[in-house]
Design an enzyme around this catalytic site. Structure first.
Site, mmCIF file in Angstrom:
data_model
loop_
_atom_site.group_PDB
_atom_site.id
_atom_site.type_symbol
_atom_site.label_atom_id
_atom_site.label_comp_id
_atom_site.label_asym_id
_atom_site.label_seq_id
_atom_site.Cartn_x
_atom_site.Cartn_y
_atom_site.Cartn_z
ATOM 1 N N LYS A 101 0.821 -1.211 0.000
ATOM 2 C CA LYS A 101 0.000 0.000 0.000
ATOM 3 C C LYS A 101 0.860 1.268 0.000
ATOM 4 O O LYS A 101 0.376 2.347 -0.353
ATOM 5 C CB LYS A 101 -0.957 0.017 1.197
ATOM 6 C CG LYS A 101 -0.309 0.153 2.565
ATOM 7 C CD LYS A 101 -1.363 0.097 3.666
ATOM 8 C CE LYS A 101 -0.749 0.179 5.050
ATOM 9 N NZ LYS A 101 -0.077 1.462 5.326
ATOM 10 N N ASP A 102 2.142 1.167 0.362
ATOM 11 C CA ASP A 102 3.035 2.324 0.364
ATOM 12 C C ASP A 102 3.641 2.607 -1.007
ATOM 13 O O ASP A 102 4.244 3.662 -1.209
ATOM 14 C CB ASP A 102 4.183 2.114 1.367
ATOM 15 C CG ASP A 102 3.714 2.118 2.817
ATOM 16 O OD1 ASP A 102 2.661 2.730 3.088
ATOM 17 O OD2 ASP A 102 4.402 1.513 3.661
ATOM 18 N N THR A 148 -5.704 8.954 13.614
ATOM 19 C CA THR A 148 -5.419 8.271 12.350
ATOM 20 C C THR A 148 -4.589 9.195 11.477
ATOM 21 O O THR A 148 -4.787 10.411 11.480
ATOM 22 C CB THR A 148 -6.701 7.861 11.602
ATOM 23 O OG1 THR A 148 -6.334 7.318 10.323
ATOM 24 C CG2 THR A 148 -7.637 9.036 11.377
ATOM 25 N N SER A 150 -4.547 8.755 8.228
ATOM 26 C CA SER A 150 -5.101 8.507 6.901
ATOM 27 C C SER A 150 -6.363 9.322 6.630
ATOM 28 O O SER A 150 -7.349 9.218 7.358
ATOM 29 C CB SER A 150 -5.413 7.011 6.759
ATOM 30 O OG SER A 150 -6.247 6.757 5.659
ATOM 31 N N ARG A 153 -9.339 6.917 6.025
ATOM 32 C CA ARG A 153 -10.030 6.436 7.219
ATOM 33 C C ARG A 153 -10.895 7.541 7.822
ATOM 34 O O ARG A 153 -12.057 7.316 8.161
ATOM 35 C CB ARG A 153 -9.015 5.952 8.256
ATOM 36 C CG ARG A 153 -8.320 4.659 7.868
ATOM 37 C CD ARG A 153 -7.166 4.339 8.805
ATOM 38 N NE ARG A 153 -6.507 3.086 8.443
ATOM 39 C CZ ARG A 153 -5.217 2.837 8.637
ATOM 40 N NH1 ARG A 153 -4.439 3.757 9.181
ATOM 41 N NH2 ARG A 153 -4.707 1.661 8.293
ATOM 42 N N GLY A 171 3.949 8.486 13.198
ATOM 43 C CA GLY A 171 4.927 7.604 13.824
ATOM 44 C C GLY A 171 4.732 6.166 13.393
ATOM 45 O O GLY A 171 3.705 5.808 12.823
ATOM 46 N N ARG A 176 2.943 5.033 17.702
ATOM 47 C CA ARG A 176 1.526 5.386 17.811
ATOM 48 C C ARG A 176 0.854 4.681 18.987
ATOM 49 O O ARG A 176 0.030 5.279 19.691
ATOM 50 C CB ARG A 176 0.811 5.076 16.494
ATOM 51 C CG ARG A 176 1.033 6.138 15.424
ATOM 52 C CD ARG A 176 0.348 5.802 14.126
ATOM 53 N NE ARG A 176 1.117 4.814 13.363
ATOM 54 C CZ ARG A 176 0.693 4.263 12.245
ATOM 55 N NH1 ARG A 176 -0.508 4.562 11.763
ATOM 56 N NH2 ARG A 176 1.448 3.389 11.592
#
Length: 346
Positions: A101-102, A148, A150, A153, A171, A176
């Protein structure tokens, strides 16, 4: 390329690996999760090539260094891959393990995703503050703050849980979780379930978010192995890691994102008030056919998946593009344009 020639290339690559003709250097980020994921890939390769010499090279990426700015402000793609790809380009490493996903859907020239391992659970997970153990998002108090990093999200969860507030948190996984546990800034945070499971921290998961609550990120839960296009030995070596179903699903998802430039299956305004969502399906064959796999290597959204039928990969790519175009025809471009403008002005 004839079948005999293709088999000759495969046998030559396997011979080079098995006969210890080179040390295979595996690049990874320095975080505990990244090294755990890379270790699992190295172990799978050692099972297939027990005599291969594999050496892990860990490094820090830009995304690991910039922790005081939201990812959406600095661009979410390539932040965690650039330094690794530079090392790959300079032949300092021979392959790189990423959370797929990165990886951007368009890779720099000369690189390809040579393998995608069997996918872990792709869903997002809720981890609550110690004071909220046993609670789910709908059970948290009004105006509880959810952490989050994102936009995907936050946009979806604002729509589904309007009584909650969402705040950026940066982080690595360990950092996190520490911010959540040791301070009172967040009532809960949302993370990828795959990372928690790979670390053996399933006991921290209070809730798994089904797609009806929050659609997961493109390729989330899958590990991708990036290699140089002009290194056939390594490309052939890593191809044994390919999981057919995972590869085809990720090609379809990455194709969708590349065409639409945003989210998988749906687009949302930043506050979740406006959205478009649709479903499209196709039929593909996952049966490996010798004549199909002998075709010259072709990339599909940055992926070169040997041993998997090219026509099936093409069908998966087309599915993603068709779904993206369907949403665009319904007005997705306007939603995305406004979302980008709002994000840039924040």
């Amino acid at each position: 390329m004839s079948e005999d020639t293709a088999n000759g290339v495969r046998n030559s690559a396997s011979h080079n690996v098995k006969e210890n003709s080179r040390i295979i250097r595996v690049g990874t980020r320095k975080s505990q999760l990244a090294q755990t994921q890379t270790g699992s890939v190295v172990n799978m390769l050692k099972e297939q090539y027990p005599h291969a010499q594999l050496e892990v090279v860990a490094m820090t990426t830009t995304g690991d260094k910039i922790l005081d700015t939201a990812l959406s402000k600095i661009g979410e793609k390539s932040l965690f891959t650039k330094e690794l790809e530079t090392a790959l380009e300079k032949n300092e490493v021979d392959l790189v393990v990423h959370s797929l996903k990165d990886l951007p859907t368009t890779l720099p020239p000369g690189f390809t995703v040579g393998a995608i391992c069997k996918r872990e659970i792709p869903y997002d997970a809720v981890v609550v503050h110690p004071n909220n153990v046993g609670k789910t998002l709908d059970m948290l108090a009004e105006r509880s703050v959810i952490g989050t990093s994102s936009l995907r999200r936050a946009a979806q969860l604002k729509r589904r849980f309007p009584h909650l507030e969402f705040k950026d948190i940066r982080g690595n996984l360990n950092t996190r979780l520490k911010k959540l546990d040791e301070k009172d800034d967040y009532s809960a945070i949302v993370l990828a379930a795959a990372g928690l499971r790979r670390m053996g921290w399933e006991n921290r998961i209070s809730q798994i978010l089904e797609p009806e609550d929050c659609m997961y990120a493109v390729s989330q839960g899958a590990l991708g192995v990036e290699v140089r296009v002009n290194d056939p030995d390594i490309l052939e070596m890593v191809s044994v890691l390919n999981d057919t179903e995972t590869v085809l699903r990720c090609i379809a998802e990455r194709s969708f994102m590349k065409q639409l430039l945003y989210l998988t299956g749906a687009v949302y305004s930043l506050d979740g008030s406006d959205s478009l969502k649709d479903t499209m399906q196709t039929s593909v064959s996952t049966q490996t056919q010798d004549e199909d796999c002998s075709v010259a290597d072709v990339q599909h959204v940055g992926i070169t998946a040997k041993r998997i039928p090219h026509n099936s990969q093409a069908a998966a790519e087309k599915l993603g593009m068709d779904l993206a175009n369907l949403l665009l025809s319904k007005g997705a471009k306007d939603i995305l344009t406004v979302a980008r403008q709002l994000n840039d002005s924040r």
